[in-house]
Design an enzyme around this catalytic site. Structure first.
Site, PDB file in Angstrom:
ATOM      1  N   ARG A  53      39.905  36.329  41.795  1.00  0.00           N
ATOM      2  CA  ARG A  53      40.708  37.203  42.651  1.00  0.00           C
ATOM      3  C   ARG A  53      40.006  38.558  42.814  1.00  0.00           C
ATOM      4  O   ARG A  53      40.259  39.492  42.048  1.00  0.00           O
ATOM      5  CB  ARG A  53      42.106  37.380  42.066  1.00  0.00           C
ATOM      6  CG  ARG A  53      42.896  36.082  42.005  1.00  0.00           C
ATOM      7  CD  ARG A  53      44.227  36.289  41.298  1.00  0.00           C
ATOM      8  NE  ARG A  53      45.004  35.060  41.232  1.00  0.00           N
ATOM      9  CZ  ARG A  53      46.165  34.933  40.612  1.00  0.00           C
ATOM     10  NH1 ARG A  53      46.681  35.977  39.982  1.00  0.00           N
ATOM     11  NH2 ARG A  53      46.809  33.783  40.603  1.00  0.00           N
ATOM     12  N   ASP A  78      38.958  42.255  44.106  1.00  0.00           N
ATOM     13  CA  ASP A  78      39.748  43.427  44.475  1.00  0.00           C
ATOM     14  C   ASP A  78      39.338  43.965  45.840  1.00  0.00           C
ATOM     15  O   ASP A  78      38.364  43.507  46.447  1.00  0.00           O
ATOM     16  CB  ASP A  78      39.563  44.520  43.422  1.00  0.00           C
ATOM     17  CG  ASP A  78      40.167  44.141  42.078  1.00  0.00           C
ATOM     18  OD1 ASP A  78      41.226  43.496  42.065  1.00  0.00           O
ATOM     19  OD2 ASP A  78      39.573  44.498  41.043  1.00  0.00           O
ATOM     20  N   ARG A  89      33.014  45.947  36.903  1.00  0.00           N
ATOM     21  CA  ARG A  89      32.849  47.332  37.382  1.00  0.00           C
ATOM     22  C   ARG A  89      32.896  48.329  36.223  1.00  0.00           C
ATOM     23  O   ARG A  89      32.172  49.336  36.235  1.00  0.00           O
ATOM     24  CB  ARG A  89      33.926  47.650  38.414  1.00  0.00           C
ATOM     25  CG  ARG A  89      33.727  46.900  39.740  1.00  0.00           C
ATOM     26  CD  ARG A  89      34.927  47.065  40.653  1.00  0.00           C
ATOM     27  NE  ARG A  89      35.231  48.470  40.862  1.00  0.00           N
ATOM     28  CZ  ARG A  89      36.411  48.919  41.302  1.00  0.00           C
ATOM     29  NH1 ARG A  89      37.401  48.066  41.546  1.00  0.00           N
ATOM     30  NH2 ARG A  89      36.609  50.207  41.471  1.00  0.00           N
TER      31      ARG A  89
END
Length: 266
Positions: A51, A53, A200
């Protein structure tokens, strides 16, 4: 009667709120499901391997869905691409064994994070697809930091807050490489699972090490922490790409699918 298919989806994440359908905003899932509904004249749910972002891109997102038996993989491939918006494209469609699920059946996932180190990274034709850092990084320190996170660890310090039964992940690949275009560096990472914002946040902390803002030992210290309070801010989303999900070859119904699985070894 229906059959499960796997689509290998590419998308430019700039104009999306992410993969998952949201109450407001444009999502990749909603666009993909809109196409399926138009083709099958019924609501069809699409499941992604990961999923992503808002702003995150994909070069090999696995998407599973069920379709009527009257559809062949080749016809499906052409029809989906004819209806998808211009910032999405399906590379391939393959029939899968009954019970296949793009997320639950995956045994690993791979991401890449691109950073531009030259002044040209600030160009509007590049900055939506990489982190426009535009300054040098110590490649030796980056590689040492990557070595520290490889293997199985508790990555709570590198995850956004959320209710998870545990935060252990096993990284089979964690490597910094010069980009082939010689404009910067890329971080390549593969794991059995990833936590929310994990890539990230790892990149953000390792870049701080590579800039001399944090000592290398902070990476080990962060892995030992029980929270993310001292972790560097996450790297911006536009440099992140979902590259591939790996599935057991026996889940594919044809040799083309098995060859695709072999192209992304675990």
């Amino acid at each position: 009667m229906s059959r499960i298919f796997l689509a290998i989806l590419h998308y430019d994440g700039t104009g999306f709120v992410g993969w998952q359908r949201q109450p407001t905003g444009r999502s990749v899932q909603a666009e993909f499901e809109r196409v399926l509904e138009r083709l099958f004249s019924r609501r069809t749910v699409a499941h992604a391997a990961g999923r992503t972002d808002a702003g995150v891109h994909a070069l090999g997102q696995g998407v599973s869905f069920s379709a009527p038996l009257s559809w062949s993989a080749s016809d499906m491939h052409r029809a989906i691409n004819a209806l998808l918006p211009q910032d999405c494209w399906v590379e391939a469609v393959q029939p899968m064994q009954a019970g296949f699920h793009a997320r639950k059946s995956a045994i690993s996932r791979r991401y890449r994070y691109d950073i531009g180190l030259d002044a040209g990274a600030a160009s509007p034709f590049r900055r939506r697809f990489e982190w426009a850092l535009a300054r040098p990084l110590d490649m030796g320190l980056l590689r040492e930091a990557a070595n520290l996170i490889k293997g199985e660890h508790d990555f709570l310090a590198f995850a956004a807050k959320g209710n998870k039964p545990h935060h252990r992940c096993r990284l089979s690949l964690a490597e910094w490489r010069p980009r082939v275009d010689r404009r910067g560096v890329s971080f390549h990472v593969e794991a059995d699972r990833f936590l929310h914002h994990m890539v990230r946040m790892l990149v953000g902390s390792m870049v701080d090490v590579g800039l001399g803002r944090r000592p290398l030992g902070d990476i080990t210290a962060l892995l030992a922490r029980g929270d993310n309070q001292d972790t560097s801010p996450p790297a911006p989303p536009q440099g992140l790409y979902f590259i591939a999900a790996t599935y057991p070859p026996e889940l594919f119904l044809d040799s083309i699918g098995e060859a695709h699985a072999a192209a992304y070894p675990g």
